[in-house]
Design a protein around this motif. Sequence first.
Motif, PDB file in Angstrom:
ATOM      1  N   GLN A  40       0.852  -1.183   0.000  1.00 62.20           N
ATOM      2  CA  GLN A  40       0.000   0.000   0.000  1.00 62.20           C
ATOM      3  C   GLN A  40       0.892   1.238   0.000  1.00 62.20           C
ATOM      4  N   ASN A  41       0.682   2.095  -1.003  1.00 65.46           N
ATOM      5  CA  ASN A  41       1.400   3.364  -1.074  1.00 65.46           C
ATOM      6  C   ASN A  41       0.556   4.360  -1.866  1.00 65.46           C
ATOM      7  N   HIS A  42       1.147   5.469  -2.299  1.00 69.73           N
ATOM      8  CA  HIS A  42       0.393   6.500  -3.020  1.00 69.73           C
ATOM      9  C   HIS A  42      -0.017   6.060  -4.421  1.00 69.73           C
ATOM     10  N   HIS A  43       0.582   4.975  -4.917  1.00 71.03           N
ATOM     11  CA  HIS A  43       0.345   4.541  -6.294  1.00 71.03           C
ATOM     12  C   HIS A  43      -0.555   3.318  -6.413  1.00 71.03           C
ATOM     13  N   ILE A  44      -0.411   2.394  -5.476  1.00 70.02           N
ATOM     14  CA  ILE A  44      -1.111   1.105  -5.596  1.00 70.02           C
ATOM     15  C   ILE A  44      -1.381   0.510  -4.215  1.00 70.02           C
ATOM     16  N   SER A  45      -2.445  -0.269  -4.165  1.00 68.76           N
ATOM     17  CA  SER A  45      -2.772  -1.036  -2.961  1.00 68.76           C
ATOM     18  C   SER A  45      -3.186  -2.427  -3.413  1.00 68.76           C
ATOM     19  N   ILE A  46      -2.618  -3.450  -2.799  1.00 70.36           N
ATOM     20  CA  ILE A  46      -3.003  -4.836  -3.098  1.00 70.36           C
ATOM     21  C   ILE A  46      -3.340  -5.501  -1.774  1.00 70.36           C
TER      22      ILE A  46
ATOM     23  N   ILE B 213     -19.243  -5.201   2.491  1.00 77.16           N
ATOM     24  CA  ILE B 213     -18.650  -3.872   2.573  1.00 77.16           C
ATOM     25  C   ILE B 213     -19.657  -2.964   1.897  1.00 77.16           C
ATOM     26  N   SER B 214     -20.192  -2.014   2.646  1.00 68.47           N
ATOM     27  CA  SER B 214     -21.250  -1.149   2.112  1.00 68.47           C
ATOM     28  C   SER B 214     -20.705  -0.216   1.027  1.00 68.47           C
ATOM     29  N   SER B 215     -21.623   0.415   0.350  1.00 61.78           N
ATOM     30  CA  SER B 215     -21.291   1.269  -0.788  1.00 61.78           C
ATOM     31  C   SER B 215     -20.323   2.395  -0.394  1.00 61.78           C
ATOM     32  N   HIS B 216     -19.311   2.555  -1.208  1.00 58.68           N
ATOM     33  CA  HIS B 216     -18.285   3.576  -1.021  1.00 58.68           C
ATOM     34  C   HIS B 216     -17.649   3.831  -2.378  1.00 58.68           C
ATOM     35  N   ASP B 217     -16.737   4.788  -2.463  1.00 57.25           N
ATOM     36  CA  ASP B 217     -16.002   4.962  -3.709  1.00 57.25           C
ATOM     37  C   ASP B 217     -14.525   5.110  -3.392  1.00 57.25           C
ATOM     38  N   SER B 218     -13.730   5.197  -4.443  1.00 56.43           N
ATOM     39  CA  SER B 218     -12.288   5.269  -4.307  1.00 56.43           C
ATOM     40  C   SER B 218     -11.757   6.285  -5.307  1.00 56.43           C
ATOM     41  N   SER B 219     -10.640   6.893  -4.987  1.00 63.15           N
ATOM     42  CA  SER B 219     -10.022   7.829  -5.924  1.00 63.15           C
ATOM     43  C   SER B 219      -9.285   7.103  -7.047  1.00 63.15           C
ATOM     44  N   GLY B 220      -9.086   5.792  -6.890  1.00 66.16           N
ATOM     45  CA  GLY B 220      -8.397   5.009  -7.915  1.00 66.16           C
ATOM     46  C   GLY B 220      -9.290   3.941  -8.505  1.00 66.16           C
ATOM     47  N   ASP B 221      -8.859   3.384  -9.647  1.00 65.36           N
ATOM     48  CA  ASP B 221      -9.549   2.233 -10.238  1.00 65.36           C
ATOM     49  C   ASP B 221      -9.276   1.012  -9.379  1.00 65.36           C
TER      50      ASP B 221
ATOM     51  N   PRO C 225      -1.953   9.761 -10.341  1.00 65.93           N
ATOM     52  CA  PRO C 225      -0.684  10.391  -9.947  1.00 65.93           C
ATOM     53  C   PRO C 225      -0.926  11.533  -8.968  1.00 65.93           C
ATOM     54  N   VAL C 226      -0.022  11.675  -8.029  1.00 65.18           N
ATOM     55  CA  VAL C 226      -0.091  12.759  -7.060  1.00 65.18           C
ATOM     56  C   VAL C 226       0.542  13.989  -7.705  1.00 65.18           C
ATOM     57  N   SER C 227      -0.199  15.100  -7.693  1.00 61.58           N
ATOM     58  CA  SER C 227       0.347  16.305  -8.339  1.00 61.58           C
ATOM     59  C   SER C 227       0.998  17.239  -7.354  1.00 61.58           C
TER      60      SER C 227
END
Length: 113
Positions: A33-39, A50-58, A111-113
């Motif tokens: 887990q980092n700023h780029h990817i989480s596995i 896990i109830s409905s939520h969203d994520s900033s990544g795909d 990407p983090v800007s």
Amino acid sequence: MNYIKNIEHEAALFLKDEVSVQAGQIVSKTLTQNHHISITLFAFSKGEEISSHDSSGDAMVLVLEGTGQFTVDGSEYVLSAGETLIMPAKKPHAVFAKEAFKMMLTVVFPPVS
């Protein structure tokens, strides 16, 4: 330094064996887990969700064992072992265990800007 943790390196293994279903629980094991990817590996007991939520990544799920129900932006998908689903960034999604099942979740962040 290992970037992938909590799992044996240089060994052939089955990911489904790296996390165990426990009655009445959702068990998770973070591999990275980092700023780029989480596995993360998950094991769901039947009926857990896990109830409905969203994520900033795909978010990409790969079902490792059993069957899980995924709802993405109102559309329902039932996946079995070996099947994959992409849950696009910023779309609400939820997970429900129709039966005990295991999955790997990979989230790729912008990407983090």
